[in-house]
Structures are given as C-alpha cells and as structure tokens.
Write an enzyme that holds these catalytic residues in place. Structure first.
Site, mmCIF file in Angstrom:
data_model
loop_
_atom_site.group_PDB
_atom_site.id
_atom_site.type_symbol
_atom_site.label_atom_id
_atom_site.label_comp_id
_atom_site.label_asym_id
_atom_site.label_seq_id
_atom_site.Cartn_x
_atom_site.Cartn_y
_atom_site.Cartn_z
ATOM 1 N N ASN A 14 -5.030 -4.112 -7.846
ATOM 2 C CA ASN A 14 -4.214 -4.058 -8.875
ATOM 3 C C ASN A 14 -4.510 -4.762 -10.113
ATOM 4 O O ASN A 14 -4.163 -5.915 -10.369
ATOM 5 C CB ASN A 14 -2.648 -4.783 -8.468
ATOM 6 N N LYS A 40 -7.247 3.230 4.053
ATOM 7 C CA LYS A 40 -6.886 2.194 5.140
ATOM 8 C C LYS A 40 -6.911 2.746 6.538
ATOM 9 O O LYS A 40 -6.639 3.825 6.687
ATOM 10 C CB LYS A 40 -5.559 1.676 4.625
ATOM 11 N N ARG A 83 6.268 8.698 4.178
ATOM 12 C CA ARG A 83 5.190 7.966 3.366
ATOM 13 C C ARG A 83 3.788 8.215 4.163
ATOM 14 O O ARG A 83 2.820 8.279 3.559
ATOM 15 C CB ARG A 83 5.680 6.529 3.250
ATOM 16 N N LYS A 88 -7.720 1.842 -7.619
ATOM 17 C CA LYS A 88 -6.154 2.217 -7.141
ATOM 18 C C LYS A 88 -5.510 2.857 -8.358
ATOM 19 O O LYS A 88 -5.069 2.325 -9.034
ATOM 20 C CB LYS A 88 -5.420 0.930 -6.635
ATOM 21 N N GLU A 132 -3.300 -11.992 -4.688
ATOM 22 C CA GLU A 132 -2.477 -11.073 -4.031
ATOM 23 C C GLU A 132 -2.545 -11.047 -2.454
ATOM 24 O O GLU A 132 -3.657 -10.821 -1.949
ATOM 25 C CB GLU A 132 -2.495 -9.726 -4.575
ATOM 26 N N ARG A 133 -1.502 -11.400 -1.647
ATOM 27 C CA ARG A 133 -1.448 -11.466 -0.308
ATOM 28 C C ARG A 133 -2.821 -12.748 0.251
ATOM 29 O O ARG A 133 -3.437 -12.444 1.043
ATOM 30 C CB ARG A 133 -2.049 -10.272 0.191
ATOM 31 N N ASP A 167 0.446 1.090 6.189
ATOM 32 C CA ASP A 167 -0.069 -0.421 5.345
ATOM 33 C C ASP A 167 -0.465 -1.518 6.148
ATOM 34 O O ASP A 167 0.487 -2.323 6.240
ATOM 35 C CB ASP A 167 1.205 -0.397 4.280
ATOM 36 N N TRP A 182 10.248 0.886 1.686
ATOM 37 C CA TRP A 182 10.152 -0.472 1.979
ATOM 38 C C TRP A 182 11.275 -1.068 2.858
ATOM 39 O O TRP A 182 11.090 -2.037 3.260
ATOM 40 C CB TRP A 182 10.145 -1.054 0.774
ATOM 41 N N ARG A 225 -9.149 4.697 -3.856
ATOM 42 C CA ARG A 225 -8.584 4.515 -2.762
ATOM 43 C C ARG A 225 -7.578 5.643 -2.507
ATOM 44 O O ARG A 225 -7.037 6.273 -3.481
ATOM 45 C CB ARG A 225 -7.678 3.243 -3.072
ATOM 46 N N GLU A 228 -1.994 -10.108 6.246
ATOM 47 C CA GLU A 228 -0.510 -9.726 5.585
ATOM 48 C C GLU A 228 0.430 -9.571 6.372
ATOM 49 O O GLU A 228 1.655 -10.189 6.081
ATOM 50 C CB GLU A 228 -0.642 -8.447 4.605
ATOM 51 N N GLU A 275 2.027 2.522 -6.256
ATOM 52 C CA GLU A 275 2.787 1.387 -6.383
ATOM 53 C C GLU A 275 2.731 1.036 -7.843
ATOM 54 O O GLU A 275 2.563 -0.038 -8.442
ATOM 55 C CB GLU A 275 2.196 0.502 -5.745
#
Ligand code: GCW
Length: 640
Positions: A186, A345, A321, A271, A141-142, A350, A510, A308, A378, A275
């Site tokens: 994830n 983070k 958010r 996590k 992922e990413r 993000d 988003w 997280r 990313e 999401e």
C-alpha cells in the site's frame, strides 16, 4: 548501550544459560574461534571478503579453507564444497554470493553438529525476497514487533543505525535471502520522490556487500503526486493511464533516476486495483497493460516488475472472493512482458491459518509466477502465539511446483530487541529463507536446526521443542478455524474470534458470517459444483474432482469447499458438530501441554528469553480458550 552491556556479561560467562539474552543475535550466536584458521580468498569483492571474514572468525574445523570463483559453474547463487588433497576445504561458486552462502552453510553445519561433507547446492528460487510492509512514517502494516528498521517520521533511519541494517543484512545472507522490498505494497507515492530515493541508495549501499539488492513497492498513481524534471514541465501529471505517452515518459525518467543512484536496483512490486489502490483498471486498462508499461521502463536496466494477483475490490457484491485472481489473470496469460512476474499469495483468500493453495498457480501457463508467503503472523496469533509456519508452507509446496523464478515472504521484522516480537517468530523468518533455498527440506529438520542455533544443542531441549514447533500450526488451526473454516476474525486487526461478525459498514467479503455461513441447516461455504460457486473447478485435475466431492475432499479443507449439515458423518464416525468441537478442544489441550513443556525447559534457556516465551505462552493459552469457548458457544445455537 544496554545491549552492549548484556552481551559483555554474556561473553564473560558464556555457556551458562541463566544469563539474560535479548534475542537480538537471532540464530547467529556463534562464539569466535581461537584463531589459527587460514582462509585464502582469490575473489576480491566485498561479498567474498565477508565470506572469508566469517570463516576466519567462527570456523573451528579444518585449518585451511580457500574460496574462489569458478566461471564453469551454473550461473546462480549456488556453491560447491570439496576437499583438497591436503585435507583442506575448497569452496567454489559462480558468483560471490555463492561463496557467502557456502560460508554460512559451513557454519550452520558446525553449530548443529553436522558433518562437513562435499556438497554442491543450488537455490530453487533465483530471487528470494522479503517484502516489508513498512510505511514512510515508520509504522508497519501488520507489523507486531515495533516500528520500521528503515523509516522513521518520513526520514530514513540512517548512519547511526546502519549497524542495525548490517545485522539485518547478515541475518538474511545467512539463510540465503538475496533481495528486499523496503516499503509497504500500500505504497505512498512519495516513496519515489528524490529525497527518499537518496535514502534508498544509502540502504542499498549497506545491504549490497551481503548480496542483497533492494526493490520498491510503487503506487500506480505516483505520476500524479511526484514531479519529474523534464516531464510535463516539471509538474505532476493529471493522469496515471498506462497508455498515456507522458505517463510512460514519467516512469522511464523516474526509473533512469533510480538506476543512476542504485545501479543494481532490483525492480518494482505493485499492488494495483485492490483494496482501494489505484491501477490500470481506473482507466479501463488491463493488469497486463499496466504491468507492461512499467516493465518497458525498467527492462533496459535489467529490472523486473512483480505484479500482485491479490486483487479484489470492495463492494463487488455477493461474488466469491477466492475466485477473483484466477478470473482476472487467466485471460491475460501470455500478454505480459518477459520481465513481469505475477506474485501470488499461497492461498486464494488471504493468509488464513489454513487455505488450500491458490488455483491461479494452475491457471497461468505462459506467465512467470512467484509465491507470496506471509512470515508476519497476521492471522496466526501475530507476535503473541507460538506458531511455526514451516509445516504450513510444506503443505503448500506439496501442491505447487517450485519451478518458479522467485519467492517472497512478508517480513515480521521491527525495531524490537529480538526483531520479531516473539522469540519463536524468528523461526518463521529463518524457515522462509531455508525453504526459499530448498523447499524440499523438511520443516522438522529446519525447526531443529533453528532451535540448536538459537537456544541449545541439548537433546532434552531439542526433542520436546521440535515437537512443540512441528505441531504448533495444526494446533493454531484447531483452536481458531478447524476443518477449513476461514476468516472468523474480529474487526480489522484480525486478532481474536468473532463468528457473529456481521458489521454493517464492512463489505460482505470481510464478514465472518459470510464465510462460515453457519445456520440451522449446517455450516461451511459451498464452493463445489453442486449448488455452490464452483471455485473447485479452478483447480487442475485431480484436485478439481477431489475438492468438489464431499467424499474425497480432505477434511482439513472440508468447510472451505462444502456446506454440510451438523449431523454429517465424518471419517471417525462422529457427527460434524462433534468433530468440530473435538478440534477446538484439542487445540486448547495442545497449548496446555506447550505451557507445561516450556516450564521444563528452564535449564536450557537463559532467564530473559525463558520468561518472555513463558509469558507469551500463557497469553496464547488464554486466547486459545477464548477461541474455543466463543466459537463453540456461537455455533451451538445452530447445531443443537
Ligand atoms: O492481508 C491483507 C491485509 C492488508 C494487506 C493486504 C495485502 C498490505 O489485511 O493489511 O495490505 O492483505 O496483502 O495487500
């Protein structure tokens, strides 16, 4: 085989930069010495053995070095180097890891032409971790540098590739990284199935001598998929409620199994309720109740839980958010077990090209915290753009204290020959390790030493390329999202501009239009207390005031905190609209000059890397122009 041939050719003609290098050696391009270095090592561990071997092979300085453990020293990964009366060097450390880091310190000094002075160093963060977002099917992922170095089609990449894992471990050790999370946050519940744990054991065995312990991301609902012997008659459970007795039993049994295989296993990364991931919230339990249940299972083994704070649900309506982490975690401060660390983070949204720091760092007083930085770019041009993240992280550390137990960086590593896709993305792996060791090192110094080891010691190369690296982050911000704009990305791949983005199937959180709020009346997200969401008030003084007031808010965060008319007067006397365009144009001009500077670097760089970096810079130039034209073109309809 191809790699072997290339490196043979290189060895035969060492020093002539026209020969192709593939970048696989990273910053570790030392040439072996002629022999004659005497290295004595009184510590008899594999890690100490590696430290001694590296010096035997590559050290070209004083002929006598001794390494020894010293129990009087502070019990961390630090080391001390002193001179002996006979002119040799003495390396001492409380742990064998410290000996290894001292060896790499000496070699770095040598390769960068620095004096070898007596020194004592201790890492700022005790745990310095990479987080791999690698899936068991081998995708990442990413990830922008090929497939996973750990997993392939639901099996581990094993023994035939363990030299790759050794290279990986050595590179990490050389910059002080001492732990790694092997799978995506994830997380597949299958990660905890016994056949995968056996692979984790094999990986751990390769990494251990280099001082690296392994950690796993866990799916909170794992007990509902994976069966554990002796719990629920060997059948998966029907719940993952952290207060359910069987659930706690399941995690305890699973954790015991992990430690039987990997006695120095580091712990879990979670996590949860973010999401779409499962979590304690599914059972109306808090993050603390969820984390503590796992913490209790792992505490007897000395493991930790990294929980997280990146939480937000989809379709939660028109809320801000960036306020959610602080809103959810602040009330839980003081409720977590001692072996839980909240992983946060750097910014509250993000991993945007630029964000103010996350105010959660100001809110938790009794709970250990750790920053999560993103090495993989990313939102910063992925493996296509030359963007050195050192200055961005330095900005972060200027606001957030480094007195924390741990730090994590989301890795940019894959099976590509050069590990990271872009040769210059290797610098972001490097600077993460160096800053995790010492966040007060200047990003410029780190850029320079990375260039010296990775490419050339020639000043004609170092001066211009250090300038390119040091300015590259601000440049990216300029051509993508200047003045505090954020999340103006296309689609879910987060590459390329889409200011008009208003996808009906996306949650508000988003949608680019939701973030920039460009309209006839102005642009920007009002997070002030003057008619805004009040997110500014999650910050400690004086930043709550500074950010809240449009007169004192730093221009680089202006449109993050304020919605302003296009005619707003900026510090330079221009209107906001003029100033915004100036940033976009300046970003492009800077990339234009990087392209030119690189063309002059041909004498100092081997042919393959010269070509590959050049190709990517051309691509970056085209992308920067797209960002400028697309964004200016879109905003113009409101501004003029
Ligand atoms: O940055 C976003 C990414 C997701 C990622 C998520 C997270 C691993 O777009 O791909 O999921 O953050 O950090 O959990």
């Amino acid at each position: 085989m191809k790699r072997l041939l290339l490196s043979m050719v290189f060895l035969l003609t060492a020093g002539i930069p026209t020969i192709a290098e593939d970048g696989h050696q990273l910053w570790l391009r030392m040439q072996p010495n002629e022999g004659g270095v005497r290295v004595a090592c009184t510590a008899a561990t594999p890690t100490a053995g590696i430290a001694a071997d590296e010096l035997r092979r590559y050290w070209r300085g004083t002929p006598d070095i001794s390494l020894s453990l010293n129990a009087q020293m502070t019990d961390d990964d630090g080391f001390a180097i002193s001179r002996t009366p006979s002119g040799g060097l003495l390396i001492e450390a409380a742990r064998d890891r410290g000996l290894l880091y001292a060896a790499y310190h000496l070699l770095r000094q040598q390769e960068t032409g620095q004096p070898v002075n007596p020194t004592e160093q201790h890492p700022a963060f005790g745990l310095r971790l990479l987080n791999h977002w690698d899936n068991l099917d081998g995708s990442i992922e990413r990830g922008y540098a090929g497939r996973s170095i750990f997993w392939r089609n639901h099996s581990p990449l094993l023994t035939p590739h363990s030299s790759l894992l050794r290279d990986y471990a050595r590179a990490n050790a050389s910059i002080g990284i001492n732990g790694t999370v092997l799978n995506n946050v994830n997380a597949s519940p299958r990660m905890l199935a016994t056949e995968y744990l056996d692979s984790v054991r094999m990986i751990a065995d390769v990494l251990r001598p280099y001082g690296i312990s392994v950690f796993l991301s866990v799916n909170f609902a794992s007990p509902m998929t994976v069966a554990v012997e002796g719990v629920n008659g060997g059948k998966p459970l029907t719940t993952a409620d952290p207060l359910d007795r069987q659930v706690a039993q399941w995690w305890k049994a699973k954790t015991d199994e992990i430690y039987r295989l990997i006695p120095d296993f580091g712990g879990f990364l979670v996590k949860a309720n973010s999401e779409g991931q499962p979590g304690p919230g599914d059972y109306k339990r808090t993050h603390a109740e969820g984390a503590n249940m796992l913490a209790d299972a792992i505490a007897p083994h000395g493991g930790i839980v990294m929980w997280r704070a990146f939480v937000y649900g989809y379709h939660e309506g028109n809320t801000d958010r960036v306020m959610k982490a602080a809103a959810e975690f602040k009330p839980l401060d003081g409720q977590f077990r001692k072996n839980v660390i909240i992983q946060i983070k750097n910014g509250p949204l993000d991993f945007q090209p630029r964000e103010p720091y996350s105010p959660l760092f100001d809110q938790l007083k009794q709970t250990p915290m750790m920053p999560e930085l993103q090495i993989t770019q990313e939102y910063l041009g992925q493996s296509r753009h030359l963007v050195y993240l050192g200055p961005m992280w330095q900005e972060f550390f200027s606001f957030v204290s480094s007195a924390m137990p741990a730090i994590a960086g989301v890795a940019n590593i894959g099976l590509d020959d050069n590990w990271c896709g872009h040769h210059f993305s290797q610098a972001n792996w490097y600077v993460f390790g160096r800053m995790a060791w010492n966040p007060t090192l200047s990003s410029e110094q780190i850029a320079r030493e990375w260039l010296q080891q990775t490419f050339s010691n020639d000043e004609h190369f170092l001066v211009p390329m250090t300038w390119v690296m040091q300015t590259s982050h601000e440049t990216c911000v300029d051509y993508m999202m200047p003045l505090g704009l954020h999340h103006i990305f296309k689609g879910d791949h987060h590459y390329g501009p889409e200011p008009e983005g208003n996808q009906p199937n996306f949650p508000d959180e988003w949608k680019p239009v939701w973030y920039h709020k460009a309209a006839k009346d102005g642009i920007g997200f009002n997070r002030s207390t003057h008619g805004g969401t009040g997110a500014s008030q999650q910050y400690r003084a004086p930043y709550n005031q500074l950010f809240d007031n449009v007169e004192t808010c730093p221009e680089e965060y202006l449109l993050w905190f304020h919605h302003l008319p296009w005619t707003f007067r900026m510090a330079d006397g221009q209107t906001l609209w003029q100033n915004l365009q100036r940033h976009y144009r300046h970003g492009v001009e800077m990339v234009d000059s990087y392209v030119d500077v690189w063309q002059q670097m041909r004498p100092y760089v081997d042919s393959r890397r010269f070509r590959e970096v050049g190709d990517r810079l051309n691509h970056q130039q085209a992308n920067a122009r797209q960002w400028r034209d697309h964004c200016i073109g879109y905003f113009r309809q409101f501004a003029e």
